[in-house]
Every structure is written in structure tokens, then in C-alpha cells.
Write an enzyme that holds these catalytic residues in place. Structure first.
Site, PDB file in Angstrom:
ATOM      1  N   LYS A  76       0.813  -1.226   0.000  1.00 44.24           N
ATOM      2  CA  LYS A  76       0.000   0.000   0.000  1.00 44.24           C
ATOM      3  C   LYS A  76       0.853   1.286   0.000  1.00 44.24           C
ATOM      4  O   LYS A  76       0.428   2.305  -0.535  1.00 44.24           O
ATOM      5  CB  LYS A  76      -0.957   0.004   1.192  1.00 44.24           C
ATOM      6  CG  LYS A  76      -2.115  -0.969   1.034  1.00 44.24           C
ATOM      7  CD  LYS A  76      -3.099  -0.824   2.180  1.00 44.24           C
ATOM      8  CE  LYS A  76      -4.341  -1.657   1.916  1.00 44.24           C
ATOM      9  NZ  LYS A  76      -5.428  -1.379   2.866  1.00 44.24           N
ATOM     10  N   ASP A 112     -10.406   3.116   1.417  1.00 46.11           N
ATOM     11  CA  ASP A 112     -10.704   2.545   2.749  1.00 46.11           C
ATOM     12  C   ASP A 112     -11.478   3.539   3.613  1.00 46.11           C
ATOM     13  O   ASP A 112     -12.539   3.210   4.151  1.00 46.11           O
ATOM     14  CB  ASP A 112      -9.407   2.162   3.471  1.00 46.11           C
ATOM     15  CG  ASP A 112      -8.863   0.824   2.995  1.00 46.11           C
ATOM     16  OD1 ASP A 112      -9.636  -0.002   2.499  1.00 46.11           O
ATOM     17  OD2 ASP A 112      -7.640   0.618   3.126  1.00 46.11           O
TER      18      ASP A 112
HETATM   19  P1  NAP Z   1      -1.944  -3.154  11.096  1.00 39.43           P
HETATM   20  O1  NAP Z   1      -1.518  -2.045  10.211  1.00 39.43           O
HETATM   21  O2  NAP Z   1      -1.069  -4.347  11.272  1.00 39.43           O
HETATM   22  O3  NAP Z   1      -2.222  -2.509  12.564  1.00 39.43           O
HETATM   23  C1  NAP Z   1      -2.548  -3.336  13.641  1.00 39.43           C
HETATM   24  C2  NAP Z   1      -3.004  -2.476  14.824  1.00 39.43           C
HETATM   25  O4  NAP Z   1      -3.490  -3.352  15.843  1.00 39.43           O
HETATM   26  C3  NAP Z   1      -1.903  -1.634  15.466  1.00 39.43           C
HETATM   27  O5  NAP Z   1      -2.463  -0.438  15.953  1.00 39.43           O
HETATM   28  C4  NAP Z   1      -1.461  -2.525  16.640  1.00 39.43           C
HETATM   29  O6  NAP Z   1      -0.920  -1.789  17.707  1.00 39.43           O
HETATM   30  C5  NAP Z   1      -2.788  -3.098  17.066  1.00 39.43           C
HETATM   31  N1  NAP Z   1      -2.653  -4.359  17.792  1.00 39.43           N
HETATM   32  C6  NAP Z   1      -2.243  -5.547  17.279  1.00 39.43           C
HETATM   33  N2  NAP Z   1      -2.279  -6.485  18.248  1.00 39.43           N
HETATM   34  C7  NAP Z   1      -2.710  -5.867  19.380  1.00 39.43           C
HETATM   35  C8  NAP Z   1      -2.950  -6.307  20.709  1.00 39.43           C
HETATM   36  N3  NAP Z   1      -2.752  -7.573  21.069  1.00 39.43           N
HETATM   37  N4  NAP Z   1      -3.398  -5.413  21.622  1.00 39.43           N
HETATM   38  C9  NAP Z   1      -3.609  -4.110  21.253  1.00 39.43           C
HETATM   39  N5  NAP Z   1      -3.396  -3.647  20.008  1.00 39.43           N
HETATM   40  C10 NAP Z   1      -2.950  -4.519  19.078  1.00 39.43           C
HETATM   41  O7  NAP Z   1      -3.354  -3.757  10.647  1.00 39.43           O
HETATM   42  P2  NAP Z   1      -4.500  -3.002   9.806  1.00 39.43           P
HETATM   43  O8  NAP Z   1      -4.285  -3.209   8.372  1.00 39.43           O
HETATM   44  O9  NAP Z   1      -4.652  -1.627  10.336  1.00 39.43           O
HETATM   45  O10 NAP Z   1      -5.783  -3.897  10.188  1.00 39.43           O
HETATM   46  C11 NAP Z   1      -6.335  -3.849  11.494  1.00 39.43           C
HETATM   47  C12 NAP Z   1      -7.628  -4.681  11.517  1.00 39.43           C
HETATM   48  O11 NAP Z   1      -8.607  -4.061  10.687  1.00 39.43           O
HETATM   49  C13 NAP Z   1      -7.458  -6.108  10.986  1.00 39.43           C
HETATM   50  O12 NAP Z   1      -8.248  -6.975  11.788  1.00 39.43           O
HETATM   51  C14 NAP Z   1      -8.036  -6.055   9.588  1.00 39.43           C
HETATM   52  O13 NAP Z   1      -8.604  -7.290   9.199  1.00 39.43           O
HETATM   53  C15 NAP Z   1      -9.141  -5.010   9.786  1.00 39.43           C
HETATM   54  N6  NAP Z   1      -9.467  -4.316   8.536  1.00 39.43           N
HETATM   55  C16 NAP Z   1     -10.758  -4.334   8.137  1.00 39.43           C
HETATM   56  C17 NAP Z   1     -11.109  -3.660   6.976  1.00 39.43           C
HETATM   57  C18 NAP Z   1     -12.538  -3.683   6.546  1.00 39.43           C
HETATM   58  O14 NAP Z   1     -12.805  -3.364   5.379  1.00 39.43           O
HETATM   59  N7  NAP Z   1     -13.474  -4.004   7.412  1.00 39.43           N
HETATM   60  C19 NAP Z   1     -10.150  -2.976   6.212  1.00 39.43           C
HETATM   61  C20 NAP Z   1      -8.824  -2.971   6.675  1.00 39.43           C
HETATM   62  C21 NAP Z   1      -8.499  -3.664   7.842  1.00 39.43           C
HETATM   63  P3  NAP Z   1       0.664  -1.412  17.779  1.00 39.43           P
HETATM   64  O15 NAP Z   1       0.834  -0.166  16.957  1.00 39.43           O
HETATM   65  O16 NAP Z   1       0.875  -1.182  19.230  1.00 39.43           O
HETATM   66  O17 NAP Z   1       1.400  -2.607  17.237  1.00 39.43           O
END
Ligand code: NAP
Length: 284
Positions: A76, A112
Site C-alpha cells: 500500500k 478505505d
Molecule cells: P496493522 O496495520 O497491522 O495494525 C494493527 C493495529 O493493531 C496496530 O495499531 C497494533 O498496535 C494493534 N494491535 C495488534 N495487536 C494488538 C494487541 N494484542 N493489543 C492491542 N493492540 C494490538 O493492521 P490493519 O491493516 O490496520 O488492520 C487492522 C484490523 O482491521 C485487521 O483486523 C483487519 O482485518 C481489519 N481491517 C478491516 C477492513 C474492513 O474493510 N473491514 C479494512 C482494513 C483492515 P501497535 O501499533 O501497538 O502494534
């Protein structure tokens, strides 16, 4: 309405999604549901593209006249340098999830955040203008949501994250309304968005809550971006506390719908796309 042909032909228009891994992506399914409902002779494919192949893959979009591709992890950010134009929102966010090929000119955009705002409107009749919002998480999804809430006129966008550095960056992306917050900001907030990966099926965090349920209650909208499972532990707890809730399926469908509209110039068939998404994630 035309009938979409059963098989691709030499004149079929090709779109797709690039990422690595790619087998789990629901994008081809959602795109194809749209093409079938619209009666278009288009096909959507998943392309597994490793980091070292990204330049070749982008040249292939031009060379093969692929009309557009969705972009998922890990490309991305890195794909931006390879495109001809970047939309202002994608530039501000530092992230592209949708490429459109206009006669060899590749434009990168992000759907998004706008997809999230559309999902709020369609799924919950919620307009962020003047509202207090809490975003839990500061990764790619959280940044897209925080930026979109800022653009949509939210009064306050509090970003709450386990790690402070990413929280500050996500808060800055939300503009003047953005700030780094704490979990207690969720008490009485109009909108709480769970945008961490906590709660995803298949991880040890699936049954965990990111905030105490006592912070949630009537008068609030709670959205969990995790869509597998559709009813996460947080959604379940928020329902029990009397909050309105929305799953991540809405954002999933609407970000794909915006890509379809950019590529085809037609209004996306939301009903057909929603049905396909719900069947794939088991939402029924
Ligand atoms: P990402 O860039 O990897 O970010 C992950 C986030 O989760 C970070 O803020 C991380 O915190 C936090 N995190 C991970 N494990 C944690 C824990 N055990 N306790 C507290 N915080 C934790 O992932 P992303 O792409 O943003 O995606 C995040 C979620 O959104 C995923 O489940 C994805 O499937 C979902 N999503 C959904 C859509 C949709 O269309 N509905 C679109 C995109 C993503 P740190 O910064 O502290 O590591």
C-alpha cells in the site's frame, strides 16, 4: 440489464488485486459479484506479488491494459512511487489501495476511509460531522478511518493505541480534530471504532476485548473493523450494553464498491456485493 458472459473471452476487461499473501483476499469475489449484477464482461483476479516483483507487476498493469487493481499488504505504501498520479487523500495518508489505469496513466487512490464513511451512512445512518469519535488502533486501517473522520468534520478524533508513536502519527493524519487519547475517552463518545487486529478469528486474541465494556452504552455507535468473525467479542459486549453496533463487513463492501465505480463509471450494485461478502464471511 445485460447477462454477464459465463466465460472470459479475448475482449474481457481484467481487473484484480495485488498483495502477498493474496489467497485470503475477498476482493475478486466482491468485484465479480458486482460485474455479474451489472452484466459486464469483466473478470477480477488475485495476483500474488512479492516485494521484489512489484515494479514488474505495475508495468504489467500498463502493458496488459489491466483496467485497475486493488492493493493490499505489503504494497500500500511502496506502490506509490511507481504510479503517475496520487490522489490528495492517498498522499495525505501515505497509502494507496486502488489503482486505476486510464489509457496507460496509473492513478493511485485510497477507498478505505471513504468506504468507512459510506458504510456509516448506509449501515447506521451516522454522519460524523460534529461528533466525538474514538479510534482504537493506529495501523493502516485506523489511519484511514482517522483521516476520513477528520475530513468528514468530526469534532474530536481520539486515537488510542498500545504503542504511542503510531498513535501520534494517526492522530496527526486526522487533522485539527485529531489527538492521542486514552481508553476512557470511549465513555460517552458518539462513535467508537475498533481498528486493531484484536478479535480476528484464528488468533489467540479472538475472544479478547480491547476496552472495558463498561465504557460502552446506549447512544453510542460501536464499529469493529474485524469482519471475521462478524460478531466479535467487542460487538457482543457492546450489544449487551445497549450500544448500536456495526461489523467490518460494511467497510469491506463499500471500499470495494468505490473501486468498482472508479473503474466502470457505473453505480456499484451494493446489494449483490453485500450478499457475496456476507456469504463469504458467514454473516448470513
Ligand atoms: P496493522 O496495520 O497491522 O495494525 C494493527 C493495529 O493493531 C496496530 O495499531 C497494533 O498496535 C494493534 N494491535 C495488534 N495487536 C494488538 C494487541 N494484542 N493489543 C492491542 N493492540 C494490538 O493492521 P490493519 O491493516 O490496520 O488492520 C487492522 C484490523 O482491521 C485487521 O483486523 C483487519 O482485518 C481489519 N481491517 C478491516 C477492513 C474492513 O474493510 N473491514 C479494512 C482494513 C483492515 P501497535 O501499533 O501497538 O502494534
Amino acid at each position: 440489464m445485460h447477462q454477464a458472459p459465463k466465460w472470459p473471452s479475448a475482449s474481457t476487461v481484467v481487473v484484480g488485486v495485488i498483495g502477498n499473501p493474496i489467497a485470503h483476499s475477498l476482493s475478486p469475489l466482491l468485484h465479480q459479484a458486482a460485474f455479474e449484477a451489472l452484466g459486464l464482461d469483466w473478470v477480477s483476479l488475485g495476483f500474488e506479488v512479492g516485494p521484489s516483483a512489484l515494479g514488474d507487476a505495475v508495468s504489467g498493469i500498463r502493458g496488459l491494459k489491466i483496467r485497475g487493481v486493488s492493493v493490499t499488504m505489503p504494497h500500500k505504501e511502496s506502490v506509490m512511487a511507481l504510479l503517475d498520479r496520487i490522489s490528495p487523500l492517498a498522499k495525505a495518508l501515505g497509502s494507496v489501495n486502488c489503482i486505476t489505469n486510464d489509457s496507460g496513466v496509473l492513478e493511485g487512490d485510497t477507498t478505505d476511509g471513504p468506504g468507512f464513511i459510506e458504510a456509516l451512512a448506509h449501515g447506521a445512518d451516522f454522519d460524523p460531522m460534529g461528533k466525538s469519535c474514538v479510534v482504537l488502533g493506529a495501523g493502516g486501517a485506523a489511519r484511514a478511518v482517522a483521516a476520513a473522520l477528520g475530513v468528514a468534520g468530526a469534532r474530536d478524533v481520539a486515537v488510542v493505541n498500545r504503542s504511542p508513536g503510531p498513535a501520534a502519527r494517526a492522530a496527526a493524519i486526522a487533522g485539527p480534530a485529531g489527538r492521542v487519547g486514552r481508553a476512557s475517552d470511549a465513555l460517552g463518545a458518539d462513535l467508537v471504532v475498533q481498528a486493531t487486529s484484536v478479535g480476528m478469528a484464528g488468533t489467540e486474541s479472538a475472544g479478547r476485548l480491547v476496552i472495558e465494556p463498561e465504557l460502552l452504552g446506549p447512544g453510542q455507535l460501536v464499529v469493529d473493523l474485524v469482519y471475521h468473525p462478524v460478531t466479535t467479542a467487542l460487538i457482543d459486549a457492546a450489544n449487551r450494553r445497549g450500544a448500536r453496533t456495526m461489523s467490518g463487513v460494511g467497510m469491506l463492501v463499500h471500499q470495494a464498491a468505490l473501486a468498482i465505480e472508479r473503474w466502470t463509471g457505473l453505480q456499484a450494485p451494493l446489494g449483490a456485493m453485500w450478499e457475496a461478502a456476507a456469504a463469504a464471511v458467514g454473516a448470513g
